[in-house]
Design a protein around this motif. Structure first.
Motif, PDB file in Angstrom:
ATOM      1  N   MET A   1      35.775  34.655  47.948  1.00 22.03           N
ATOM      2  CA  MET A   1      36.899  35.301  47.283  1.00 22.03           C
ATOM      3  C   MET A   1      36.780  36.778  47.518  1.00 22.03           C
ATOM      4  O   MET A   1      36.575  37.114  47.863  1.00 22.03           O
ATOM      5  CB  MET A   1      36.901  34.957  45.827  1.00 22.03           C
ATOM      6  N   HIS A   3      35.443  40.998  46.759  1.00 23.52           N
ATOM      7  CA  HIS A   3      34.551  41.769  45.890  1.00 23.52           C
ATOM      8  C   HIS A   3      35.200  41.943  44.504  1.00 23.52           C
ATOM      9  O   HIS A   3      36.361  42.316  44.412  1.00 23.52           O
ATOM     10  CB  HIS A   3      34.297  43.144  46.522  1.00 23.52           C
ATOM     11  N   PHE A   4      34.429  41.682  43.473  1.00 23.53           N
ATOM     12  CA  PHE A   4      34.980  41.851  42.117  1.00 23.53           C
ATOM     13  C   PHE A   4      34.146  42.854  41.342  1.00 23.53           C
ATOM     14  O   PHE A   4      33.006  43.138  41.689  1.00 23.53           O
ATOM     15  CB  PHE A   4      35.051  40.517  41.366  1.00 23.53           C
ATOM     16  N   LEU A  61      39.668  42.396  41.458  1.00 22.40           N
ATOM     17  CA  LEU A  61      39.285  41.719  42.683  1.00 22.40           C
ATOM     18  C   LEU A  61      39.781  42.575  43.830  1.00 22.40           C
ATOM     19  O   LEU A  61      40.984  42.897  43.892  1.00 22.40           O
ATOM     20  CB  LEU A  61      39.912  40.323  42.730  1.00 22.40           C
ATOM     21  N   GLY A  88      41.277  30.487  41.224  1.00 19.66           N
ATOM     22  CA  GLY A  88      39.855  30.477  40.900  1.00 19.66           C
ATOM     23  C   GLY A  88      39.354  31.751  40.244  1.00 19.66           C
ATOM     24  O   GLY A  88      38.151  31.928  40.064  1.00 19.66           O
ATOM     25  N   ILE A  89      40.276  32.653  39.879  1.00 24.01           N
ATOM     26  CA  ILE A  89      39.882  33.929  39.285  1.00 24.01           C
ATOM     27  C   ILE A  89      39.268  33.724  37.900  1.00 24.01           C
ATOM     28  O   ILE A  89      38.255  34.346  37.573  1.00 24.01           O
ATOM     29  CB  ILE A  89      41.075  34.902  39.253  1.00 24.01           C
ATOM     30  N   LYS A  91      37.640  31.201  36.753  1.00 28.72           N
ATOM     31  CA  LYS A  91      36.291  30.648  36.919  1.00 28.72           C
ATOM     32  C   LYS A  91      35.306  31.747  37.302  1.00 28.72           C
ATOM     33  O   LYS A  91      34.231  31.860  36.709  1.00 28.72           O
ATOM     34  CB  LYS A  91      36.310  29.549  37.975  1.00 28.72           C
ATOM     35  N   LEU A  92      35.666  32.544  38.281  1.00 27.57           N
ATOM     36  CA  LEU A  92      34.812  33.641  38.717  1.00 27.57           C
ATOM     37  C   LEU A  92      34.549  34.613  37.569  1.00 27.57           C
ATOM     38  O   LEU A  92      33.405  35.004  37.308  1.00 27.57           O
ATOM     39  CB  LEU A  92      35.469  34.365  39.891  1.00 27.57           C
ATOM     40  N   ASN A  95      32.415  32.998  34.616  1.00 31.98           N
ATOM     41  CA  ASN A  95      31.006  32.865  35.005  1.00 31.98           C
ATOM     42  C   ASN A  95      30.296  34.207  34.901  1.00 31.98           C
ATOM     43  O   ASN A  95      29.162  34.285  34.444  1.00 31.98           O
ATOM     44  CB  ASN A  95      30.882  32.294  36.420  1.00 31.98           C
ATOM     45  N   GLU A  96      30.964  35.267  35.311  1.00 30.81           N
ATOM     46  CA  GLU A  96      30.374  36.600  35.224  1.00 30.81           C
ATOM     47  C   GLU A  96      30.262  37.056  33.767  1.00 30.81           C
ATOM     48  O   GLU A  96      29.265  37.673  33.376  1.00 30.81           O
ATOM     49  CB  GLU A  96      31.188  37.597  36.043  1.00 30.81           C
ATOM     50  N   ALA A 122      32.255  27.140  32.708  1.00 29.92           N
ATOM     51  CA  ALA A 122      31.498  28.392  32.644  1.00 29.92           C
ATOM     52  C   ALA A 122      30.425  28.358  31.553  1.00 29.92           C
ATOM     53  O   ALA A 122      29.645  29.296  31.431  1.00 29.92           O
ATOM     54  CB  ALA A 122      32.443  29.564  32.421  1.00 29.92           C
TER      55      ALA A 122
END
Length: 131
Positions: A1, A3-4, A61, A88-89, A91-92, A95-96, A122
């Motif tokens: 995906m 860089h966030f 993102l 999927g944002i 989820k990302l 999780n973070e 998550a």
């Protein structure tokens, strides 16, 4: 995906957060389903940012704001920009959030199945709210 990054929200995010908050599908999944007035929104944001720990964040993102979350005690609230959903944002981001802030609780309406699944995946405690 791509860089966030997670950054604290600022007063400069007022218009962005206002638009996301008042988007119809976001309102339908919020506890307060009413459209929020601009002045009320700005007042809320000012009060929130004045807290010692505002815990209001923007998830970016590739340097573009795509979501937001806030933490109130053990509860996390979040939304993904309408045009960024189903990528999927969430989820990302969640999780973070779990990695940085630990296991939190997400209160989610029973009919918001995608949000329930992503929060459970998550590792958050999910509290189902009846419609």
């Amino acid at each position: 995906m791509g860089h966030f990054r997670i950054r604290p929200a600022t007063k400069d995010d007022a218009r962005l957060l206002f638009g996301w908050r008042n988007e119809e599908s976001t309102r339908m999944m919020s506890k307060n389903k009413d459209t929020v007035d601009w002045n009320d929104h700005v007042g809320w944001l000012d009060r929130r940012l004045a807290l010692a720990d505002p815990n209001l964040f923007i998830f970016e993102l590739d340097e573009k704001p795509v979501a937001t979350f806030r933490i109130d005690g053990e509860d996390v609230s979040y939304t993904v920009a309408p045009e960024q959903r189903n990528r999927g944002i969430a989820k990302l981001m969640l999780n973070e959030v779990r990695s940085r802030f630990g296991r939190l609780r997400a209160q989610v309406y029973a009919d918001n199945v995608p949000s329930i699944k992503v929060a459970q995946t998550a590792g958050f405690e999910v509290v189902i709210i009846d419609v």
